[in-house]
Design a protein around this motif. Structure first.
Motif, PDB file in Angstrom:
ATOM      1  N   ARG A 219       0.834  -1.203   0.000  1.00  0.00           N
ATOM      2  CA  ARG A 219       0.000   0.000   0.000  1.00  0.00           C
ATOM      3  C   ARG A 219       0.871   1.257   0.000  1.00  0.00           C
ATOM      4  N   ASN A 220       1.918   1.262   0.764  1.00  0.00           N
ATOM      5  CA  ASN A 220       2.827   2.407   0.847  1.00  0.00           C
ATOM      6  C   ASN A 220       4.073   2.136   0.018  1.00  0.00           C
ATOM      7  N   GLN A 221       3.870   1.982  -1.263  1.00  0.00           N
ATOM      8  CA  GLN A 221       4.938   1.638  -2.199  1.00  0.00           C
ATOM      9  C   GLN A 221       6.020   2.717  -2.235  1.00  0.00           C
ATOM     10  N   SER A 222       7.251   2.303  -2.468  1.00  0.00           N
ATOM     11  CA  SER A 222       8.346   3.245  -2.693  1.00  0.00           C
ATOM     12  C   SER A 222       9.288   2.659  -3.737  1.00  0.00           C
ATOM     13  N   TRP A 223      10.030   3.538  -4.388  1.00  0.00           N
ATOM     14  CA  TRP A 223      10.921   3.138  -5.475  1.00  0.00           C
ATOM     15  C   TRP A 223      12.263   3.838  -5.331  1.00  0.00           C
ATOM     16  N   LEU A 224      13.312   3.138  -5.694  1.00  0.00           N
ATOM     17  CA  LEU A 224      14.624   3.765  -5.850  1.00  0.00           C
ATOM     18  C   LEU A 224      14.686   4.310  -7.266  1.00  0.00           C
ATOM     19  N   PHE A 225      15.286   5.474  -7.436  1.00  0.00           N
ATOM     20  CA  PHE A 225      15.453   6.020  -8.773  1.00  0.00           C
ATOM     21  C   PHE A 225      16.861   6.586  -8.909  1.00  0.00           C
ATOM     22  N   SER A 226      17.300   6.672 -10.144  1.00  0.00           N
ATOM     23  CA  SER A 226      18.589   7.304 -10.423  1.00  0.00           C
ATOM     24  C   SER A 226      18.566   7.864 -11.839  1.00  0.00           C
ATOM     25  N   PHE A 227      19.425   8.844 -12.071  1.00  0.00           N
ATOM     26  CA  PHE A 227      19.549   9.456 -13.384  1.00  0.00           C
ATOM     27  C   PHE A 227      20.790  10.344 -13.367  1.00  0.00           C
ATOM     28  N   TYR A 228      21.111  10.868 -14.529  1.00  0.00           N
ATOM     29  CA  TYR A 228      22.173  11.864 -14.634  1.00  0.00           C
ATOM     30  C   TYR A 228      21.520  13.205 -14.928  1.00  0.00           C
ATOM     31  N   PHE A 229      21.960  14.225 -14.199  1.00  0.00           N
ATOM     32  CA  PHE A 229      21.449  15.576 -14.374  1.00  0.00           C
ATOM     33  C   PHE A 229      22.639  16.510 -14.497  1.00  0.00           C
ATOM     34  N   GLN A 230      22.744  17.174 -15.618  1.00  0.00           N
ATOM     35  CA  GLN A 230      23.875  18.060 -15.911  1.00  0.00           C
ATOM     36  C   GLN A 230      25.203  17.319 -15.734  1.00  0.00           C
ATOM     37  N   GLY A 231      25.241  16.063 -16.190  1.00  0.00           N
ATOM     38  CA  GLY A 231      26.450  15.249 -16.144  1.00  0.00           C
ATOM     39  C   GLY A 231      26.773  14.660 -14.791  1.00  0.00           C
TER      40      GLY A 231
END
Length: 76
Positions: A15-27
């Protein structure tokens, strides 16, 4: 611009789902946790950020798109 955006669930079908996220922003590599209520907790926040709210909005839009798409894709 965000590039190489990735995410993965921390808890499956909770019900209280969570996710890890990642990305590159301005290198720069950036990562964090996205919670079911839209809250973002940074693990490695971007260092030179002019407008954090714009970045959070972009992450929120990407999560809505990807999570909705994953749940509604026909199974093969």
């Amino acid at each position: 611009m965000l590039v190489h955006f990735q995410y993965k669930p921390l808890q499956h079908k909770q019900r209280n789902q969570s996710w890890l996220f990642s990305f590159y922003f301005q290198g720069q590599f950036t990562s964090g946790t996205y919670y079911y209520d839209g809250t973002i907790e940074w693990d490695s926040p971007p260092k030179q950020l002019d407008n954090e709210e714009d970045l959070k909005h972009a992450i929120h839009d990407l999560m809505l798109y990807h999570v909705y798409e994953d749940e509604h894709q026909p199974q093969e």
